[in-house]
Write an enzyme that holds these catalytic residues in place. Sequence first.
Site, PDB file in Angstrom:
ATOM      1  N   GLY A  35       0.839  -1.208   0.000  1.00  0.00           N
ATOM      2  CA  GLY A  35       0.000   0.000   0.000  1.00  0.00           C
ATOM      3  C   GLY A  35       0.869   1.251   0.000  1.00  0.00           C
ATOM      4  N   HIS A  36       1.876   1.253   0.871  1.00  0.00           N
ATOM      5  CA  HIS A  36       2.803   2.396   0.901  1.00  0.00           C
ATOM      6  C   HIS A  36       3.523   2.534  -0.444  1.00  0.00           C
ATOM      7  CE1 HIS A  36       2.809   1.280   5.351  1.00  0.00           C
ATOM      8  NE2 HIS A  36       2.470   2.545   5.391  1.00  0.00           N
ATOM      9  N   ARG A 198      -0.840  -2.774  10.781  1.00  0.00           N
ATOM     10  CA  ARG A 198      -1.438  -3.410  11.967  1.00  0.00           C
ATOM     11  C   ARG A 198      -1.971  -4.810  11.681  1.00  0.00           C
ATOM     12  NH1 ARG A 198      -2.762   2.291  13.449  1.00  0.00           N
ATOM     13  NH2 ARG A 198      -1.779   2.637  15.473  1.00  0.00           N
TER      14      ARG A 198
HETATM   15  P1  AMP Z   1       0.862   4.655   7.873  1.00  0.00           P
HETATM   16  O1  AMP Z   1       2.288   4.231   7.776  1.00  0.00           O
HETATM   17  O2  AMP Z   1      -0.073   3.549   8.254  1.00  0.00           O
HETATM   18  O3  AMP Z   1       0.670   5.922   8.650  1.00  0.00           O
HETATM   19  O4  AMP Z   1       0.438   5.011   6.397  1.00  0.00           O
HETATM   20  C1  AMP Z   1       1.174   5.944   5.628  1.00  0.00           C
HETATM   21  C2  AMP Z   1       0.338   6.322   4.429  1.00  0.00           C
HETATM   22  O5  AMP Z   1       0.069   5.154   3.653  1.00  0.00           O
HETATM   23  C3  AMP Z   1      -1.023   6.911   4.823  1.00  0.00           C
HETATM   24  O6  AMP Z   1      -1.327   7.993   3.951  1.00  0.00           O
HETATM   25  C4  AMP Z   1      -1.952   5.754   4.619  1.00  0.00           C
HETATM   26  O7  AMP Z   1      -3.276   6.145   4.320  1.00  0.00           O
HETATM   27  C5  AMP Z   1      -1.313   5.051   3.434  1.00  0.00           C
HETATM   28  N1  AMP Z   1      -1.735   3.656   3.377  1.00  0.00           N
HETATM   29  C6  AMP Z   1      -1.725   2.767   4.411  1.00  0.00           C
HETATM   30  N2  AMP Z   1      -2.257   1.590   4.009  1.00  0.00           N
HETATM   31  C7  AMP Z   1      -2.602   1.740   2.702  1.00  0.00           C
HETATM   32  C8  AMP Z   1      -3.207   0.883   1.725  1.00  0.00           C
HETATM   33  N3  AMP Z   1      -3.584  -0.355   2.019  1.00  0.00           N
HETATM   34  N4  AMP Z   1      -3.419   1.387   0.496  1.00  0.00           N
HETATM   35  C9  AMP Z   1      -3.058   2.657   0.185  1.00  0.00           C
HETATM   36  N5  AMP Z   1      -2.491   3.512   1.068  1.00  0.00           N
HETATM   37  C10 AMP Z   1      -2.270   3.070   2.311  1.00  0.00           C
END
Ligand code: AMP
Length: 292
Positions: A35-36, A198
């Site tokens: 996703g990232h 998570r």
């Molecule tokens: P985090 O590390 O969880 O704070 O996420 C960093 C960025 O990646 C945030 O903008 C999230 O919305 C995005 N993100 C996390 N999971 C996904 C996913 N499955 N698909 C797309 N973007 C994601």
Amino acid sequence: MQTVNRLDPLRNAVDALRRSGPLALIPTMGSLHDGHLSLVAAAREAVAKLGVPEGGHVAVSIFVNPLQFGANEDLAAYPRDLARDSALLEGAGVDLLWAPTVDVMYPAGFAANISVGGIGEGLCGAARPGHFDGVATVVAKLFQQVRPDIALFGEKDWQQLAVIRRMARDLDFTAPHADAILGVPTMREADGLAMSSRNAYLRVDERARAGALPAAMRACIAAIADGMGAEQACEALAQALLASGFASVDYAELRDADTLGVPGAGPARLLVAARIGRARLIDNMAVPASIK
Ligand code: AMP
């Protein structure tokens, strides 16, 4: 890829990159997954479209932000692996990794707070008091530090995206401008579960049951399309999750996609937060205006 963890080298690195083209920023908390990496791909595409012959640059920040975790939340347990993350970002063609420590981000005496009312108050804002203040504050700092032309966030965190856009508009941010805050569609596993750092908290049996979340959301949207009232469909969604082994449902609600208020004539969004095992999972899906 250059990696920096203090403000002076960050400023030098950012100045050098900005001299030769536009700069995109992707804030993350690390523990990176596909996703990232889809945000990195979208960032590369978006900066390339800004029309500078040299192309553009992509910066990623990794910072597990203590301000956005509640006292009883998973700050200490949150997965961290900077070496693995760094290799993934290097492989994805990222130019700059900004990985500050907590004392660099919040030196002794730090006292500022950005609070975005309204849009940040319900849903996850209600279930996690102070969470969006922590998010808005750290993202405002990241924008000041990196001064990107564009910034990318996942639609996975729909309310977060709305809060950040509101903040950028209300505080007249220009680096990035509110219109240059881009949302990227959610990447999902084969069974539909939204990718999330998570998900690593889930035991094998819990992970198998977690696929019920996107399935129940799709069923809810189909029921609304068939004429069921949104409230009844959301209640059925919550019951389906509990029957599938989720321990509790923080919320399951249909909201206006932009304001997150009561759904109106425009597009709506189904937003859910539910707990299974040690994980609190969130997800959201579009509900087109045509089916409500
Ligand atoms: P985090 O590390 O969880 O704070 O996420 C960093 C960025 O990646 C945030 O903008 C999230 O919305 C995005 N993100 C996390 N999971 C996904 C996913 N499955 N698909 C797309 N973007 C994601």
